[in-house]
Scaffold this active site. Sequence first.
Site, mmCIF file in Angstrom:
data_model
loop_
_atom_site.group_PDB
_atom_site.id
_atom_site.type_symbol
_atom_site.label_atom_id
_atom_site.label_comp_id
_atom_site.label_asym_id
_atom_site.label_seq_id
_atom_site.Cartn_x
_atom_site.Cartn_y
_atom_site.Cartn_z
ATOM 1 N N VAL A 11 -47.892 13.978 4.788
ATOM 2 C CA VAL A 11 -46.470 14.218 4.581
ATOM 3 C C VAL A 11 -45.689 12.904 4.639
ATOM 4 O O VAL A 11 -44.896 12.597 3.743
ATOM 5 C CB VAL A 11 -45.945 15.229 5.630
ATOM 6 C CG1 VAL A 11 -44.433 15.363 5.548
ATOM 7 C CG2 VAL A 11 -46.606 16.583 5.434
ATOM 8 N N GLU A 149 -41.603 20.603 5.193
ATOM 9 C CA GLU A 149 -42.337 20.142 4.016
ATOM 10 C C GLU A 149 -43.213 21.281 3.475
ATOM 11 O O GLU A 149 -43.817 22.008 4.244
ATOM 12 C CB GLU A 149 -43.228 18.954 4.446
ATOM 13 C CG GLU A 149 -44.008 18.336 3.345
ATOM 14 C CD GLU A 149 -43.133 17.929 2.178
ATOM 15 O OE1 GLU A 149 -42.280 17.053 2.339
ATOM 16 O OE2 GLU A 149 -43.307 18.518 1.083
ATOM 17 N N PHE A 150 -43.272 21.397 2.151
ATOM 18 C CA PHE A 150 -44.073 22.476 1.556
ATOM 19 C C PHE A 150 -45.203 21.952 0.678
ATOM 20 O O PHE A 150 -45.850 22.722 -0.027
ATOM 21 C CB PHE A 150 -43.171 23.422 0.750
ATOM 22 C CG PHE A 150 -42.120 24.085 1.594
ATOM 23 C CD1 PHE A 150 -42.443 25.155 2.414
ATOM 24 C CD2 PHE A 150 -40.813 23.609 1.610
ATOM 25 C CE1 PHE A 150 -41.486 25.754 3.232
ATOM 26 C CE2 PHE A 150 -39.845 24.195 2.423
ATOM 27 C CZ PHE A 150 -40.184 25.274 3.230
ATOM 28 N N LEU A 151 -45.423 20.609 0.660
ATOM 29 C CA LEU A 151 -46.458 20.078 -0.237
ATOM 30 C C LEU A 151 -47.855 20.490 0.232
ATOM 31 O O LEU A 151 -48.080 20.794 1.399
ATOM 32 C CB LEU A 151 -46.369 18.556 -0.340
ATOM 33 C CG LEU A 151 -46.573 17.669 0.891
ATOM 34 C CD1 LEU A 151 -48.036 17.506 1.247
ATOM 35 C CD2 LEU A 151 -45.971 16.310 0.624
ATOM 36 N N ASN A 229 -45.755 29.845 5.316
ATOM 37 C CA ASN A 229 -47.209 29.711 5.470
ATOM 38 C C ASN A 229 -47.831 31.008 5.977
ATOM 39 O O ASN A 229 -48.905 31.407 5.525
ATOM 40 C CB ASN A 229 -47.550 28.553 6.421
ATOM 41 C CG ASN A 229 -47.615 27.227 5.678
ATOM 42 O OD1 ASN A 229 -47.331 27.167 4.481
ATOM 43 N ND2 ASN A 229 -47.981 26.164 6.371
ATOM 44 N N PHE A 270 -52.144 33.486 -4.445
ATOM 45 C CA PHE A 270 -52.632 33.700 -3.079
ATOM 46 C C PHE A 270 -53.142 35.113 -2.827
ATOM 47 O O PHE A 270 -53.107 35.610 -1.711
ATOM 48 C CB PHE A 270 -51.576 33.260 -2.037
ATOM 49 C CG PHE A 270 -51.560 31.762 -1.896
ATOM 50 C CD1 PHE A 270 -51.020 30.969 -2.892
ATOM 51 C CD2 PHE A 270 -52.130 31.139 -0.798
ATOM 52 C CE1 PHE A 270 -51.057 29.573 -2.801
ATOM 53 C CE2 PHE A 270 -52.168 29.751 -0.695
ATOM 54 C CZ PHE A 270 -51.628 28.974 -1.699
ATOM 55 N N CYS A 281 -53.393 23.614 8.208
ATOM 56 C CA CYS A 281 -52.054 24.225 8.240
ATOM 57 C C CYS A 281 -52.058 25.720 8.554
ATOM 58 O O CYS A 281 -51.532 26.131 9.586
ATOM 59 C CB CYS A 281 -51.350 23.969 6.915
ATOM 60 S SG CYS A 281 -51.196 22.216 6.561
ATOM 61 N N LYS A 284 -53.327 26.976 12.117
ATOM 62 C CA LYS A 284 -52.491 26.565 13.257
ATOM 63 C C LYS A 284 -51.067 27.101 13.128
ATOM 64 O O LYS A 284 -50.436 27.431 14.125
ATOM 65 C CB LYS A 284 -52.522 25.053 13.445
ATOM 66 C CG LYS A 284 -51.482 24.283 12.693
ATOM 67 C CD LYS A 284 -51.434 22.828 13.077
ATOM 68 C CE LYS A 284 -50.674 22.030 12.043
ATOM 69 N NZ LYS A 284 -49.282 22.404 11.843
HETATM 70 C C1 UGA Z 1 -50.477 25.011 2.810
HETATM 71 C C2 UGA Z 1 -49.278 25.515 1.973
HETATM 72 O O1 UGA Z 1 -49.759 26.073 0.730
HETATM 73 C C3 UGA Z 1 -48.290 24.378 1.686
HETATM 74 O O2 UGA Z 1 -47.149 24.896 0.997
HETATM 75 C C4 UGA Z 1 -47.832 23.770 3.034
HETATM 76 O O3 UGA Z 1 -46.943 22.668 2.850
HETATM 77 C C5 UGA Z 1 -49.066 23.274 3.803
HETATM 78 O O4 UGA Z 1 -49.967 24.390 4.002
HETATM 79 C C6 UGA Z 1 -48.592 22.711 5.119
HETATM 80 O O5 UGA Z 1 -48.061 23.482 5.937
HETATM 81 O O6 UGA Z 1 -48.662 21.497 5.327
HETATM 82 P P1 UGA Z 1 -52.743 23.633 2.267
HETATM 83 O O7 UGA Z 1 -53.152 23.978 3.651
HETATM 84 O O8 UGA Z 1 -52.874 22.209 1.799
HETATM 85 O O9 UGA Z 1 -51.186 24.039 2.015
HETATM 86 O O10 UGA Z 1 -53.658 24.489 1.284
HETATM 87 P P2 UGA Z 1 -53.517 25.761 0.339
HETATM 88 O O11 UGA Z 1 -53.701 25.312 -1.046
HETATM 89 O O12 UGA Z 1 -52.317 26.565 0.650
HETATM 90 O O13 UGA Z 1 -54.841 26.606 0.766
HETATM 91 C C7 UGA Z 1 -55.039 27.085 2.094
HETATM 92 C C8 UGA Z 1 -56.314 27.892 2.211
HETATM 93 O O14 UGA Z 1 -56.181 29.179 1.615
HETATM 94 C C9 UGA Z 1 -57.563 27.276 1.566
HETATM 95 O O15 UGA Z 1 -58.653 27.416 2.460
HETATM 96 C C10 UGA Z 1 -57.787 28.104 0.312
HETATM 97 O O16 UGA Z 1 -59.142 28.142 -0.077
HETATM 98 C C11 UGA Z 1 -57.313 29.476 0.792
HETATM 99 N N1 UGA Z 1 -56.862 30.388 -0.285
HETATM 100 C C12 UGA Z 1 -55.769 30.102 -1.032
HETATM 101 C C13 UGA Z 1 -57.538 31.591 -0.486
HETATM 102 O O17 UGA Z 1 -58.543 31.909 0.194
HETATM 103 N N2 UGA Z 1 -57.075 32.453 -1.455
HETATM 104 C C14 UGA Z 1 -55.982 32.185 -2.213
HETATM 105 O O18 UGA Z 1 -55.611 33.034 -3.054
HETATM 106 C C15 UGA Z 1 -55.312 30.964 -2.003
#
Ligand code: UGA
Length: 451
Positions: A11, A149-151, A229, A270, A281, A284
Amino acid sequence: MKVAVIGSGYVGTTTAAMLANAGHEVAALDIDKRRTDAINKGKAPFFEAGLSELIGAAIDDGSLTATTSYEEAIPEAEVVFSCVGTPDNPDGSSNLEYVFAAAKEAAPLLKADAIYVQKSTVPAGTGQKLVKELKKHTERNIHYVSNPEFLREGTAIKDTLLFDRVVIGNSKPDVANKVASLYEDVEKHKRAINSIAKLGISAEQLNEHTGSYVLTSLNSAELIKVTSNAFLALKISFANSIAKLADQADADVVEVMDGVGADKRIGRAFLNAGRGYGGGCFPKDVSGLVSSAYEHGVDLNIMTAAQELNSSMPGHIANKVKESFGSLKNKRCAVLGLAFKPGTSDARKSPAVTLANILAHDGSQVSAYDPQAMEEAAPDLRKDIELCDSVDEATSKTDAILVATDWPELKELDLTQVKKTSNADLLVDCMNVFDKQLVEDAGFTYIGVGR
Ligand code: UGA
Protein backbone atom coordinates in the site's frame (compact mmCIF):
# COMPACT_ATOMS: atom_id res chain seq x y z
CA MET A 1 2.38 19.23 -2.09
CA LYS A 2 4.97 17.73 0.25
CA VAL A 3 3.84 14.29 1.29
CA ALA A 4 5.31 11.60 3.56
CA VAL A 5 4.32 7.94 3.40
CA ILE A 6 5.08 5.79 6.45
CA GLY A 7 5.52 2.11 5.51
CA SER A 8 6.89 0.75 2.23
CA GLY A 9 4.75 -2.36 1.83
CA TYR A 10 2.26 -2.85 -1.03
CA VAL A 11 0.00 0.00 0.00
CA GLY A 12 2.68 2.51 1.04
CA THR A 13 5.01 1.96 -1.92
CA THR A 14 2.13 2.17 -4.41
CA THR A 15 0.79 5.35 -2.77
CA ALA A 16 4.26 6.96 -2.74
CA ALA A 17 4.97 6.03 -6.37
CA MET A 18 1.59 7.25 -7.63
CA LEU A 19 1.73 10.60 -5.81
CA ALA A 20 5.33 11.24 -6.88
CA ASN A 21 4.27 10.64 -10.49
CA ALA A 22 1.31 12.98 -10.03
CA GLY A 23 3.40 16.06 -9.33
CA HIS A 24 4.01 15.79 -5.58
CA GLU A 25 7.21 15.74 -3.57
CA VAL A 26 7.15 12.46 -1.69
CA ALA A 27 9.28 10.99 1.12
CA ALA A 28 8.83 7.24 1.60
CA LEU A 29 9.67 6.15 5.15
CA ASP A 30 10.34 2.62 6.38
CA ILE A 31 12.29 1.19 9.31
CA ASP A 32 13.64 -1.54 7.00
CA LYS A 33 16.75 -0.13 5.29
CA ARG A 34 16.64 -2.83 2.59
CA ARG A 35 13.33 -1.39 1.43
CA THR A 36 14.43 2.24 1.44
CA ASP A 37 17.70 1.29 -0.31
CA ALA A 38 15.75 -0.52 -3.03
CA ILE A 39 13.48 2.51 -3.56
CA ASN A 40 16.43 4.94 -3.67
CA LYS A 41 17.97 2.72 -6.35
CA GLY A 42 14.76 3.14 -8.37
CA LYS A 43 13.29 -0.29 -7.65
CA ALA A 44 10.23 -1.60 -5.83
CA PRO A 45 11.20 -3.61 -2.71
CA PHE A 46 9.00 -6.54 -3.98
CA PHE A 47 7.47 -7.55 -7.28
CA GLU A 48 4.36 -5.65 -8.36
CA ALA A 49 3.64 -5.02 -12.05
CA GLY A 50 4.64 -1.48 -13.11
CA LEU A 51 5.80 -0.36 -9.67
CA SER A 52 9.56 -0.40 -10.30
CA GLU A 53 9.03 1.62 -13.48
CA LEU A 54 7.09 4.30 -11.56
CA ILE A 55 9.63 4.38 -8.74
CA GLY A 56 12.51 4.59 -11.22
CA ALA A 57 10.90 7.58 -12.98
CA ALA A 58 10.20 9.38 -9.69
CA ILE A 59 13.70 8.79 -8.31
CA ASP A 60 15.19 10.07 -11.58
CA ASP A 61 13.21 13.33 -11.52
CA GLY A 62 13.77 13.85 -7.79
CA SER A 63 10.08 13.70 -6.80
CA LEU A 64 10.63 10.65 -4.58
CA THR A 65 13.18 9.87 -1.88
CA ALA A 66 13.19 7.08 0.67
CA THR A 67 14.52 7.26 4.21
CA THR A 68 14.53 5.38 7.50
CA SER A 69 14.42 8.68 9.43
CA TYR A 70 11.18 10.22 10.74
CA GLU A 71 13.13 13.46 11.31
CA GLU A 72 13.89 13.65 7.59
CA ALA A 73 10.48 12.64 6.24
CA ILE A 74 7.85 14.14 8.53
CA PRO A 75 8.54 17.83 9.47
CA GLU A 76 8.00 19.31 6.00
CA ALA A 77 5.00 17.19 5.02
CA GLU A 78 1.53 18.72 4.69
CA VAL A 79 0.00 15.28 4.41
CA VAL A 80 1.37 12.12 6.07
CA PHE A 81 0.00 8.72 5.02
CA SER A 82 0.28 5.86 7.53
CA CYS A 83 0.54 2.56 5.64
CA VAL A 84 2.06 0.21 8.20
CA GLY A 85 1.10 -3.43 8.70
CA THR A 86 -1.82 -4.55 10.87
CA PRO A 87 -1.29 -8.30 11.35
CA ASP A 88 -3.65 -10.39 13.46
CA ASN A 89 -3.11 -11.37 17.09
CA PRO A 90 -3.32 -15.06 18.02
CA ASP A 91 -6.92 -14.44 19.24
CA GLY A 92 -7.95 -13.04 15.84
CA SER A 93 -8.10 -9.38 16.90
CA SER A 94 -6.10 -6.76 14.95
CA ASN A 95 -2.58 -6.05 16.14
CA LEU A 96 -2.40 -2.24 16.13
CA GLU A 97 1.08 -2.01 17.64
CA TYR A 98 2.71 -0.62 14.47
CA VAL A 99 -0.12 1.81 13.77
CA PHE A 100 0.20 3.36 17.24
CA ALA A 101 4.03 3.27 17.20
CA ALA A 102 4.08 5.18 13.87
CA ALA A 103 1.64 7.82 15.17
CA LYS A 104 3.62 8.24 18.39
CA GLU A 105 6.89 8.69 16.54
CA ALA A 106 5.49 11.04 13.88
CA ALA A 107 3.36 13.21 16.19
CA PRO A 108 6.04 15.49 17.71
CA LEU A 109 7.49 16.11 14.23
CA LEU A 110 4.23 17.00 12.46
CA LYS A 111 3.87 20.62 11.41
CA ALA A 112 0.82 22.65 12.46
CA ASP A 113 -2.33 21.73 10.50
CA ALA A 114 -0.70 18.68 8.94
CA ILE A 115 -3.15 15.95 7.89
CA TYR A 116 -2.39 12.46 9.24
CA VAL A 117 -4.08 10.00 6.89
CA GLN A 118 -4.61 6.40 7.95
CA LYS A 119 -4.55 3.91 5.07
CA SER A 120 -3.87 0.80 7.15
CA THR A 121 -6.89 -1.41 7.79
CA VAL A 122 -8.03 -0.83 11.38
CA PRO A 123 -11.19 -1.68 13.36
CA ALA A 124 -13.86 1.03 13.59
CA GLY A 125 -13.09 3.34 16.51
CA THR A 126 -9.29 3.11 16.15
CA GLY A 127 -9.04 6.58 14.59
CA GLN A 128 -10.61 8.21 17.64
CA LYS A 129 -7.98 6.52 19.83
CA LEU A 130 -5.22 7.61 17.44
CA VAL A 131 -6.41 11.22 17.58
CA LYS A 132 -5.88 11.04 21.37
CA GLU A 133 -2.47 9.39 20.86
CA LEU A 134 -1.36 12.17 18.46
CA LYS A 135 -2.56 14.83 20.92
CA LYS A 136 -0.51 13.22 23.71
CA HIS A 137 2.70 13.81 21.72
CA THR A 138 2.11 17.25 20.15
CA GLU A 139 0.42 20.48 21.07
CA ARG A 140 0.05 21.53 17.43
CA ASN A 141 -3.28 21.30 15.63
CA ILE A 142 -3.29 18.06 13.59
CA HIS A 143 -6.11 16.67 11.41
CA TYR A 144 -6.80 12.94 11.23
CA VAL A 145 -8.40 11.24 8.23
CA SER A 146 -9.32 7.62 7.54
CA ASN A 147 -8.66 6.83 3.87
CA PRO A 148 -8.81 3.03 3.54
CA GLU A 149 -7.10 1.27 0.65
CA PHE A 150 -8.88 -1.13 -1.72
CA LEU A 151 -6.03 -2.16 -4.06
CA ARG A 152 -5.25 -5.84 -4.60
CA GLU A 153 -1.79 -7.40 -4.67
CA GLY A 154 -0.84 -8.13 -8.27
CA THR A 155 -3.03 -5.33 -9.69
CA ALA A 156 -2.06 -2.50 -7.33
CA ILE A 157 -1.37 0.22 -9.94
CA LYS A 158 -4.33 -0.68 -12.12
CA ASP A 159 -6.68 -0.75 -9.10
CA THR A 160 -5.41 2.70 -8.04
CA LEU A 161 -5.80 4.21 -11.51
CA LEU A 162 -9.19 2.65 -12.22
CA PHE A 163 -10.56 2.99 -8.68
CA ASP A 164 -14.24 2.34 -7.92
CA ARG A 165 -14.21 4.72 -4.99
CA VAL A 166 -11.93 6.75 -2.78
CA VAL A 167 -13.26 6.84 0.78
CA ILE A 168 -12.32 9.81 2.93
CA GLY A 169 -13.42 9.88 6.55
CA ASN A 170 -13.27 13.28 8.20
CA SER A 171 -16.16 15.63 8.88
CA LYS A 172 -14.27 18.85 7.98
CA PRO A 173 -14.83 19.54 4.25
CA ASP A 174 -11.58 21.48 3.72
CA VAL A 175 -9.53 18.64 5.23
CA ALA A 176 -11.37 15.95 3.23
CA ASN A 177 -11.07 18.01 0.03
CA LYS A 178 -7.32 18.43 0.45
CA VAL A 179 -6.89 14.65 0.63
CA ALA A 180 -9.29 14.21 -2.31
CA SER A 181 -7.21 16.66 -4.35
CA LEU A 182 -4.22 14.29 -4.17
CA TYR A 183 -6.29 11.56 -5.86
CA GLU A 184 -7.61 14.06 -8.40
CA ASP A 185 -3.98 14.78 -9.29
CA VAL A 186 -3.40 11.06 -9.83
CA GLU A 187 -6.46 11.07 -12.12
CA LYS A 188 -5.04 14.04 -14.06
CA HIS A 189 -1.75 12.14 -14.57
CA LYS A 190 -3.33 8.73 -15.28
CA ARG A 191 -2.24 8.57 -18.94
CA ALA A 192 1.38 9.39 -18.13
CA ILE A 193 1.36 6.95 -15.20
CA ASN A 194 -0.08 4.20 -17.40
CA SER A 195 2.56 4.77 -20.02
CA ILE A 196 5.46 4.79 -17.52
CA ALA A 197 4.15 1.69 -15.73
CA LYS A 198 3.66 -0.08 -19.11
CA LEU A 199 0.50 -1.74 -17.88
CA GLY A 200 -1.21 -1.58 -21.25
CA ILE A 201 -4.49 -0.18 -19.92
CA SER A 202 -6.31 0.95 -23.07
CA ALA A 203 -6.99 4.64 -23.75
CA GLU A 204 -10.68 3.73 -23.86
CA GLN A 205 -10.59 2.22 -20.37
CA LEU A 206 -8.80 5.28 -19.02
CA ASN A 207 -11.18 7.70 -20.74
CA GLU A 208 -14.30 5.85 -19.63
CA HIS A 209 -13.20 5.42 -16.03
CA THR A 210 -15.23 7.29 -13.44
CA GLY A 211 -14.57 6.55 -9.79
CA SER A 212 -16.53 8.15 -6.99
CA TYR A 213 -15.36 10.07 -3.93
CA VAL A 214 -17.18 8.95 -0.79
CA LEU A 215 -16.86 11.51 2.00
CA THR A 216 -17.93 10.13 5.38
CA SER A 217 -17.36 10.36 9.11
CA LEU A 218 -14.16 8.86 10.49
CA ASN A 219 -15.83 5.76 12.00
CA SER A 220 -17.88 5.05 8.88
CA ALA A 221 -14.78 5.16 6.67
CA GLU A 222 -13.04 2.62 8.90
CA LEU A 223 -16.08 0.35 8.84
CA ILE A 224 -16.47 0.63 5.04
CA LYS A 225 -13.06 -0.96 4.55
CA VAL A 226 -13.50 -4.02 6.76
CA THR A 227 -17.11 -4.47 5.68
CA SER A 228 -16.06 -4.52 2.00
CA ASN A 229 -13.48 -7.27 2.60
CA ALA A 230 -15.86 -9.19 4.87
CA PHE A 231 -18.61 -9.06 2.26
CA LEU A 232 -16.29 -10.37 -0.47
CA ALA A 233 -15.17 -13.17 1.88
CA LEU A 234 -18.84 -13.89 2.56
CA LYS A 235 -19.60 -14.13 -1.16
CA ILE A 236 -16.79 -16.67 -1.63
CA SER A 237 -17.94 -18.72 1.38
CA PHE A 238 -21.53 -18.59 0.18
CA ALA A 239 -20.44 -19.92 -3.22
CA ASN A 240 -18.45 -22.64 -1.45
CA SER A 241 -21.45 -23.75 0.63
CA ILE A 242 -23.58 -23.95 -2.52
CA ALA A 243 -20.71 -25.93 -4.11
CA LYS A 244 -21.01 -28.52 -1.35
CA LEU A 245 -24.74 -28.75 -2.07
CA ALA A 246 -24.15 -28.90 -5.84
CA ASP A 247 -21.85 -31.91 -5.30
CA GLN A 248 -24.70 -33.75 -3.56
CA ALA A 249 -27.46 -32.48 -5.84
CA ASP A 250 -25.54 -33.25 -9.06
CA ALA A 251 -25.50 -29.62 -10.23
CA ASP A 252 -22.52 -27.56 -11.47
CA VAL A 253 -21.73 -24.61 -9.18
CA VAL A 254 -20.05 -22.73 -12.06
CA GLU A 255 -23.28 -22.84 -14.07
CA VAL A 256 -25.26 -21.99 -10.93
CA MET A 257 -23.14 -18.92 -10.14
CA ASP A 258 -23.15 -17.79 -13.80
CA GLY A 259 -26.94 -17.81 -13.57
CA VAL A 260 -27.11 -16.24 -10.12
CA GLY A 261 -24.44 -13.63 -10.88
CA ALA A 262 -26.25 -12.52 -14.05
CA ASP A 263 -28.65 -10.73 -11.71
CA LYS A 264 -27.11 -7.24 -11.57
CA ARG A 265 -28.19 -6.89 -7.94
CA ILE A 266 -25.92 -9.83 -7.08
CA GLY A 267 -23.05 -9.67 -9.62
CA ARG A 268 -20.76 -12.53 -10.72
CA ALA A 269 -17.54 -11.37 -9.04
CA PHE A 270 -16.20 -13.31 -6.03
CA LEU A 271 -18.67 -16.18 -6.51
CA ASN A 272 -15.99 -18.62 -7.69
CA ALA A 273 -16.11 -21.70 -5.52
CA GLY A 274 -12.88 -23.56 -4.80
CA ARG A 275 -10.39 -24.20 -2.03
CA GLY A 276 -11.32 -20.95 -0.26
CA TYR A 277 -9.78 -17.55 0.36
CA GLY A 278 -6.40 -16.83 1.94
CA GLY A 279 -3.74 -14.11 1.93
CA GLY A 280 -2.74 -11.25 4.16
CA CYS A 281 -6.14 -9.51 4.09
CA PHE A 282 -9.40 -11.50 4.09
CA PRO A 283 -8.56 -13.94 6.92
CA LYS A 284 -7.27 -11.21 9.25
CA ASP A 285 -9.88 -8.62 8.31
CA VAL A 286 -12.73 -11.08 8.92
CA SER A 287 -11.32 -12.16 12.29
CA GLY A 288 -10.62 -8.51 13.18
CA LEU A 289 -14.23 -7.57 12.36
CA VAL A 290 -15.66 -10.46 14.38
CA SER A 291 -13.44 -9.57 17.31
CA SER A 292 -14.18 -5.83 17.23
CA ALA A 293 -17.94 -6.54 16.93
CA TYR A 294 -17.66 -8.80 19.97
CA GLU A 295 -16.04 -5.96 21.92
CA HIS A 296 -19.11 -3.86 21.07
CA GLY A 297 -21.40 -6.67 22.27
CA VAL A 298 -22.41 -7.66 18.72
CA ASP A 299 -22.26 -11.31 17.65
CA LEU A 300 -21.34 -11.41 13.95
CA ASN A 301 -22.08 -15.13 13.64
CA ILE A 302 -22.70 -14.73 9.91
CA MET A 303 -18.94 -14.07 9.60
CA THR A 304 -17.88 -16.86 11.97
CA ALA A 305 -19.93 -19.22 9.78
CA ALA A 306 -18.03 -17.91 6.74
CA GLN A 307 -14.71 -18.47 8.53
CA GLU A 308 -15.63 -22.05 9.46
CA LEU A 309 -16.81 -22.81 5.96
CA ASN A 310 -13.63 -21.35 4.48
CA SER A 311 -11.42 -23.42 6.79
CA SER A 312 -13.33 -26.57 5.81
CA MET A 313 -12.63 -26.31 2.06
CA PRO A 314 -9.10 -27.79 1.84
CA GLY A 315 -10.27 -30.78 3.93
CA HIS A 316 -13.38 -31.10 1.76
CA ILE A 317 -11.18 -31.38 -1.34
CA ALA A 318 -8.75 -33.82 0.34
CA ASN A 319 -11.76 -36.00 1.27
CA LYS A 320 -12.85 -36.14 -2.36
CA VAL A 321 -9.41 -37.47 -3.32
CA LYS A 322 -9.53 -39.93 -0.44
CA GLU A 323 -13.00 -41.17 -1.49
CA SER A 324 -11.85 -41.59 -5.06
CA PHE A 325 -8.82 -43.71 -4.05
CA GLY A 326 -10.41 -45.42 -1.03
CA SER A 327 -7.43 -44.27 1.05
CA LEU A 328 -4.64 -41.73 0.72
CA LYS A 329 -2.04 -44.10 2.19
CA ASN A 330 0.89 -44.40 -0.23
CA LYS A 331 -0.94 -42.46 -2.92
CA ARG A 332 1.15 -39.79 -4.62
CA CYS A 333 -0.37 -36.32 -4.98
CA ALA A 334 1.15 -33.38 -6.88
CA VAL A 335 -0.08 -30.01 -5.65
CA LEU A 336 0.41 -27.34 -8.34
CA GLY A 337 0.07 -23.78 -7.07
CA LEU A 338 0.79 -22.70 -3.49
CA ALA A 339 0.32 -18.90 -3.61
CA PHE A 340 -2.94 -17.64 -2.11
CA LYS A 341 -3.85 -16.36 -5.59
CA PRO A 342 -2.10 -16.03 -8.97
CA GLY A 343 0.26 -13.15 -9.75
CA THR A 344 1.97 -13.09 -6.37
CA SER A 345 4.69 -14.91 -4.43
CA ASP A 346 2.58 -14.47 -1.28
CA ALA A 347 1.59 -17.74 0.38
CA ARG A 348 0.31 -16.31 3.67
CA LYS A 349 -2.68 -18.30 4.98
CA SER A 350 -2.89 -19.98 1.59
CA PRO A 351 -5.53 -22.74 1.42
CA ALA A 352 -3.33 -24.41 -1.22
CA VAL A 353 -0.62 -24.88 1.43
CA THR A 354 -3.20 -26.22 3.91
CA LEU A 355 -4.44 -28.67 1.29
CA ALA A 356 -0.91 -29.99 0.64
CA ASN A 357 -0.37 -30.40 4.40
CA ILE A 358 -3.67 -32.27 4.91
CA LEU A 359 -2.86 -34.69 2.07
CA ALA A 360 0.60 -35.36 3.55
CA HIS A 361 -0.81 -35.68 7.08
CA ASP A 362 -3.32 -38.27 5.84
CA GLY A 363 -0.57 -40.49 4.43
CA SER A 364 -0.16 -39.30 0.87
CA GLN A 365 3.31 -38.67 -0.65
CA VAL A 366 3.03 -35.03 -1.70
CA SER A 367 5.12 -33.13 -4.23
CA ALA A 368 4.52 -29.38 -4.65
CA TYR A 369 5.31 -26.66 -7.16
CA ASP A 370 4.44 -22.98 -7.59
CA PRO A 371 5.76 -20.63 -10.31
CA GLN A 372 6.58 -17.85 -7.75
CA ALA A 373 5.73 -18.85 -4.19
CA MET A 374 8.07 -21.81 -3.42
CA GLU A 375 10.27 -19.80 -1.08
CA GLU A 376 7.45 -18.10 0.80
CA ALA A 377 5.38 -21.30 1.07
CA ALA A 378 8.25 -23.56 2.20
CA PRO A 379 8.26 -22.64 5.93
CA ASP A 380 4.53 -23.46 6.19
CA LEU A 381 4.73 -26.79 4.37
CA ARG A 382 5.26 -30.07 6.21
CA LYS A 383 8.83 -31.29 6.01
CA ASP A 384 7.81 -34.52 4.27
CA ILE A 385 6.47 -32.61 1.25
CA GLU A 386 8.84 -32.69 -1.73
CA LEU A 387 9.51 -29.19 -3.11
CA CYS A 388 9.86 -29.26 -6.91
CA ASP A 389 11.28 -26.83 -9.47
CA SER A 390 8.80 -27.48 -12.27
CA VAL A 391 5.42 -28.95 -13.16
CA ASP A 392 7.23 -31.87 -14.82
CA GLU A 393 9.24 -32.67 -11.71
CA ALA A 394 6.18 -32.46 -9.46
CA THR A 395 3.97 -34.59 -11.68
CA SER A 396 6.41 -37.28 -12.77
CA LYS A 397 5.16 -40.41 -11.05
CA THR A 398 1.97 -39.24 -9.37
CA ASP A 399 -1.52 -40.62 -8.89
CA ALA A 400 -3.38 -37.31 -8.56
CA ILE A 401 -2.67 -33.79 -9.77
CA LEU A 402 -4.29 -31.01 -7.76
CA VAL A 403 -4.28 -27.56 -9.37
CA ALA A 404 -4.64 -25.45 -6.24
CA THR A 405 -3.94 -21.91 -7.50
CA ASP A 406 -5.33 -20.58 -10.77
CA TRP A 407 -2.04 -19.41 -12.30
CA PRO A 408 -2.43 -18.84 -16.08
CA GLU A 409 0.42 -21.25 -16.82
CA LEU A 410 -1.30 -23.98 -14.79
CA LYS A 411 -4.69 -23.33 -16.36
CA GLU A 412 -3.08 -23.66 -19.78
CA LEU A 413 -1.22 -26.93 -19.13
CA ASP A 414 -1.13 -29.37 -22.04
CA LEU A 415 -3.20 -32.01 -20.27
CA THR A 416 -2.62 -34.76 -22.85
CA GLN A 417 1.12 -34.31 -22.42
CA VAL A 418 0.86 -34.21 -18.62
CA LYS A 419 -1.23 -37.38 -18.67
CA LYS A 420 1.45 -39.13 -20.74
CA THR A 421 4.39 -38.12 -18.54
CA SER A 422 2.69 -38.51 -15.16
CA ASN A 423 0.26 -41.34 -15.76
CA ALA A 424 -1.90 -39.81 -13.00
CA ASP A 425 -5.53 -40.93 -12.72
CA LEU A 426 -7.08 -37.86 -11.16
CA LEU A 427 -7.05 -34.18 -12.00
CA VAL A 428 -8.43 -32.18 -9.10
CA ASP A 429 -9.54 -28.73 -10.21
CA CYS A 430 -9.40 -26.90 -6.87
CA MET A 431 -10.36 -23.52 -8.40
CA ASN A 432 -12.87 -24.81 -11.02
CA VAL A 433 -10.92 -23.38 -13.93
CA PHE A 434 -10.74 -26.36 -16.30
CA ASP A 435 -13.21 -27.53 -18.92
CA LYS A 436 -14.35 -30.85 -17.45
CA GLN A 437 -14.74 -32.44 -20.89
CA LEU A 438 -11.19 -31.51 -21.99
CA VAL A 439 -9.78 -33.00 -18.77
CA GLU A 440 -11.70 -36.23 -19.36
CA ASP A 441 -10.69 -36.29 -23.04
CA ALA A 442 -7.05 -36.16 -21.90
CA GLY A 443 -7.70 -39.37 -19.96
CA PHE A 444 -8.11 -38.07 -16.39
CA THR A 445 -10.94 -38.56 -13.96
CA TYR A 446 -12.11 -35.02 -13.18
CA ILE A 447 -12.82 -33.76 -9.67
CA GLY A 448 -13.96 -30.16 -9.21
CA VAL A 449 -15.50 -28.29 -6.30
CA GLY A 450 -19.29 -28.40 -6.68
CA ARG A 451 -19.27 -29.64 -10.24
C1 UGA B 1 -8.34 -8.07 -0.98
C2 UGA B 1 -9.42 -7.14 -1.60
O1 UGA B 1 -9.92 -7.74 -2.82
C3 UGA B 1 -8.85 -5.75 -1.89
O2 UGA B 1 -9.89 -4.90 -2.37
C4 UGA B 1 -8.27 -5.17 -0.58
O3 UGA B 1 -7.68 -3.89 -0.78
C5 UGA B 1 -7.20 -6.12 -0.03
O4 UGA B 1 -7.81 -7.42 0.19
C6 UGA B 1 -6.68 -5.54 1.26
O5 UGA B 1 -7.46 -5.44 2.22
O6 UGA B 1 -5.53 -5.10 1.32
P1 UGA B 1 -6.27 -9.50 -1.95
O7 UGA B 1 -6.19 -10.10 -0.60
O8 UGA B 1 -5.01 -8.99 -2.60
O9 UGA B 1 -7.31 -8.25 -1.96
O10 UGA B 1 -6.82 -10.63 -2.94
P2 UGA B 1 -8.17 -10.98 -3.70
O11 UGA B 1 -7.91 -10.87 -5.14
O12 UGA B 1 -9.33 -10.25 -3.15
O13 UGA B 1 -8.32 -12.56 -3.35
C7 UGA B 1 -8.46 -13.02 -2.01
C8 UGA B 1 -8.64 -14.52 -1.95
O14 UGA B 1 -9.95 -14.91 -2.37
C9 UGA B 1 -7.68 -15.35 -2.82
O15 UGA B 1 -7.22 -16.46 -2.05
C10 UGA B 1 -8.53 -15.83 -3.98
O16 UGA B 1 -8.07 -17.04 -4.53
C11 UGA B 1 -9.88 -16.01 -3.29
N1 UGA B 1 -11.06 -15.92 -4.19
C12 UGA B 1 -11.36 -14.76 -4.82
C13 UGA B 1 -11.89 -17.02 -4.33
O17 UGA B 1 -11.66 -18.11 -3.75
N2 UGA B 1 -13.01 -16.91 -5.13
C14 UGA B 1 -13.34 -15.76 -5.77
O18 UGA B 1 -14.38 -15.73 -6.45
C15 UGA B 1 -12.48 -14.65 -5.62
